[in-house]
Write a protein that holds these residues in place. Structure first.
Motif, PDB file in Angstrom:
ATOM      1  N   PHE A 149       0.970  -1.348  -0.083  1.00  0.00           N
ATOM      2  CA  PHE A 149       0.091   0.028   0.058  1.00  0.00           C
ATOM      3  C   PHE A 149       0.910   1.242   0.151  1.00  0.00           C
ATOM      4  CE2 PHE A 149      -2.260  -3.421   2.048  1.00  0.00           C
ATOM      5  CZ  PHE A 149      -3.445  -3.355   1.643  1.00  0.00           C
ATOM      6  N   GLU A 200      -3.941   4.240   6.350  1.00  0.00           N
ATOM      7  CA  GLU A 200      -4.693   3.543   7.266  1.00  0.00           C
ATOM      8  C   GLU A 200      -5.963   3.213   6.716  1.00  0.00           C
ATOM      9  OE1 GLU A 200      -6.770   4.217  11.675  1.00  0.00           O
ATOM     10  OE2 GLU A 200      -4.780   5.501  11.154  1.00  0.00           O
ATOM     11  N   LYS A 221      -6.923   2.826   3.514  1.00  0.00           N
ATOM     12  CA  LYS A 221      -6.640   1.666   2.382  1.00  0.00           C
ATOM     13  C   LYS A 221      -6.491   0.291   3.023  1.00  0.00           C
ATOM     14  CE  LYS A 221      -4.816   4.391  -0.959  1.00  0.00           C
ATOM     15  NZ  LYS A 221      -3.382   4.553  -1.953  1.00  0.00           N
ATOM     16  N   ILE A 222      -5.546   0.147   4.295  1.00  0.00           N
ATOM     17  CA  ILE A 222      -5.313  -1.087   4.801  1.00  0.00           C
ATOM     18  C   ILE A 222      -6.420  -1.652   5.528  1.00  0.00           C
ATOM     19  CG2 ILE A 222      -3.744  -2.162   6.887  1.00  0.00           C
ATOM     20  CD1 ILE A 222      -1.616  -0.180   5.998  1.00  0.00           C
ATOM     21  N   GLU A 223      -7.335  -0.875   6.077  1.00  0.00           N
ATOM     22  CA  GLU A 223      -8.374  -1.452   7.037  1.00  0.00           C
ATOM     23  C   GLU A 223      -9.416  -1.921   5.950  1.00  0.00           C
ATOM     24  OE1 GLU A 223     -10.264   1.822   9.282  1.00  0.00           O
ATOM     25  OE2 GLU A 223      -8.542   1.802  10.783  1.00  0.00           O
ATOM     26  N   GLN A 269      -9.021  -3.307   3.035  1.00  0.00           N
ATOM     27  CA  GLN A 269      -8.300  -4.381   2.588  1.00  0.00           C
ATOM     28  C   GLN A 269      -8.595  -5.875   3.804  1.00  0.00           C
ATOM     29  OE1 GLN A 269      -8.091  -4.602  -0.703  1.00  0.00           O
ATOM     30  NE2 GLN A 269      -7.661  -6.867  -0.406  1.00  0.00           N
ATOM     31  N   VAL A 287      -4.525 -10.749   9.689  1.00  0.00           N
ATOM     32  CA  VAL A 287      -3.107  -9.814   9.583  1.00  0.00           C
ATOM     33  C   VAL A 287      -2.014 -10.747  10.216  1.00  0.00           C
ATOM     34  CG1 VAL A 287      -1.820  -8.020  10.010  1.00  0.00           C
ATOM     35  CG2 VAL A 287      -3.912  -7.634   9.050  1.00  0.00           C
ATOM     36  N   VAL A 336       2.748  -6.361   9.819  1.00  0.00           N
ATOM     37  CA  VAL A 336       2.559  -5.180   9.152  1.00  0.00           C
ATOM     38  C   VAL A 336       3.993  -4.395   9.308  1.00  0.00           C
ATOM     39  CG1 VAL A 336       1.393  -2.940   8.991  1.00  0.00           C
ATOM     40  CG2 VAL A 336       0.343  -4.842   9.723  1.00  0.00           C
ATOM     41  N   HIS A 386       5.890  -0.721   7.832  1.00  0.00           N
ATOM     42  CA  HIS A 386       5.571   0.464   7.163  1.00  0.00           C
ATOM     43  C   HIS A 386       6.966   1.612   7.039  1.00  0.00           C
ATOM     44  CE1 HIS A 386       5.203   2.685  11.099  1.00  0.00           C
ATOM     45  NE2 HIS A 386       4.761   1.431  11.411  1.00  0.00           N
ATOM     46  N   VAL A 419       1.728  -5.452   4.183  1.00  0.00           N
ATOM     47  CA  VAL A 419       0.632  -6.362   5.066  1.00  0.00           C
ATOM     48  C   VAL A 419       0.927  -7.824   4.608  1.00  0.00           C
ATOM     49  CG1 VAL A 419      -1.449  -6.447   6.071  1.00  0.00           C
ATOM     50  CG2 VAL A 419      -0.785  -4.149   5.286  1.00  0.00           C
TER      51      VAL A 419
END
Length: 70
Positions: free
Chosen positions: A15, A24, A26-28, A30, A41, A44, A46, A63
């Motif tokens: 991402f 955040e 975008k990740i949530e 997905q 998950v 992660v 970053h 992720v």
């Protein structure tokens, strides 16, 4: 004709966004999508980098999703 279903054991997604809140979100989103595939998950990672050309920060994340233990 053979019909076969295989479960996804591992999935890695990347991402990128110009601000942390967008990253955040975008990740949530997905994470919710991958729940349907029975993935959760696992890890992660970053980082943030400054783009001197645009003068803005660039945030990225990796992720790692793994299959849920049933």
């Amino acid at each position: 004709m053979e019909f076969r279903l295989d479960l996804i054991d591992d999935k890695v997604e990347f991402f990128q966004a110009s601000d942390l809140r967008t990253l955040e979100l975008k990740i949530e989103q997905q994470i919710e999508n991958n729940k349907a595939l029975l993935l959760q998950v696992h890890q992660v990672q970053h980082q943030a980098a400054f783009n001197s050309i645009t003068g803005k920060m660039l945030f990225s994340a990796v992720v790692h999703f793994k299959a849920k233990k049933l």
